[in-house]
Design an enzyme around this catalytic site. Structure first.
Site, mmCIF file in Angstrom:
data_model
loop_
_atom_site.group_PDB
_atom_site.id
_atom_site.type_symbol
_atom_site.label_atom_id
_atom_site.label_comp_id
_atom_site.label_asym_id
_atom_site.label_seq_id
_atom_site.Cartn_x
_atom_site.Cartn_y
_atom_site.Cartn_z
ATOM 1 C CE LYS A 1 -3.879 -0.467 4.653
ATOM 2 N NZ LYS A 1 -5.171 0.103 5.063
ATOM 3 C CG HIS B 1 -2.094 -0.922 1.112
ATOM 4 N ND1 HIS B 1 -2.018 -2.248 1.460
ATOM 5 C CD2 HIS B 1 -3.361 -0.722 0.655
ATOM 6 C CE1 HIS B 1 -3.198 -2.831 1.239
ATOM 7 N NE2 HIS B 1 -4.028 -1.930 0.748
#
Ligand SMILES: NC(=O)c1ccc[n+]([C@@H]2O[C@H](COP(=O)([O-])OP(=O)(O)OC[C@H]3O[C@@H](n4cnc5c(N)ncnc54)[C@H](OP(=O)(O)O)[C@@H]3O)[C@@H](O)[C@H]2O)c1
Length: 238
Positions: A139, A135
């Protein structure tokens, strides 16, 4: 369809664009500064509400929708300890509620593929299994909620693994989930079964957050006119 958007952040705005392009009318946009609009007189004009806010506010917002007889699609994460209460309220008040931690249609299909592959691998102990999720660097949580769902599905079938760890594998009974943070990745999840002879790998790669937003709009279209508690599995008939 007339839509009330509760939460107008990254997801609310993405849903607005997709719903409008599909010919729906967004009649209400509620954010932190306009919470006073979250009243029956405004909500009851909507065919469906789509809720993407915060863990602290989702529960209250969903109850407001029930009080206004408006079906509600909720994507907010981090409040699921109260999900049984919401289900009870929904059923008692004959309302409609649909929740998913991941609205992407591709991810929901990927969940089913993952379960099928894990079931096939349950009786093949020569294969080790591990996972990777990638990600963007903003995040905050690791592993991702989607990775946890995928890991739980593997663990339910492949009983030679007894739990997941968010690290390189140290013990054969652990399912390793390796988390990488690389911009601008919106979300990639890979499950690999590896043996001395070969590897089998399945991967889902999200290209943008549009997949979550368009899945939420599809769920809202599906929920209109229904009563009960549903998930994306019902929408996609999986
Ligand atoms: N299920 C899925 O597929 C999926 C996908 C992505 C994200 N999510 C989840 O969806 C949620 C929202 O994500 P996001 O990326 O859109 O977050 P975000 O950009 O931070 O947006 C949150 C929005 O909620 C508003 N808000 C806060 N309190 C509120 C209240 N009491 N009433 C109404 N609105 C309120 C905020 O208002 P202000 O702008 O005024 O602060 C903001 O507009 C998170 O829980 C995230 O984990 C789920």
């Amino acid at each position: 369809m007339k839509i009330a958007l509760i939460g107008y952040g990254k997801m609310g705005k993405a849903i607005d664009a997709i719903a409008t392009a599909k010919g729906h009318e967004v009649i209400l946009r509620v954010d932190l500064n306009s919470q006073h609009l979250l009243e029956k007189e405004h909500l009851e004009k909507a065919d469906v509400a789509i809720e993407f806010t915060t863990p602290e506010t989702a529960y209250h917002n969903i109850l407001k929708c029930f009080e206004s007889n408006v079906p509600v699609v909720c994507g907010t994460t981090g409040w699921l300890d109260k999900l049984p209460e919401i289900k009870e309220h929904c059923e008692q008040q004959h309302q409609a509620f649909l929740h998913a931690t991941n609205f992407s249609i591709g991810v929901n299909i990927f969940f089913e593929v993952n379960k099928k592959l894990a079931a096939l691998m349950a009786s093949q102990p020569q294969y080790d299994v591990w996972m990777e999720e990638i990600h963007h660097t903003q995040k905050k949580d690791a592993p991702s909620g989607t990775a946890i769902t995928l890991a739980e599905q593997v663990l339910a079938a492949v009983t030679r693994k007894t739990g997941w760890v968010n690290a390189e594998n140290q013990q054969p009974e652990n399912l390793s989930i390796i988390s990488k943070r690389i911009d601008p990745a919106p979300g990639t999840h890979t499950i690999t079964y590896t043996s001395a002879i070969d590897d089998i790998t399945i991967t889902h790669t999200a290209h943008s957050r549009e997949g979550f937003a368009s899945g939420a709009v599809v769920a809202a279209e599906w929920l209109k006119g229904k009563t009960g508690v549903f998930t994306m599995r019902d929408v996609l008939n999986l």
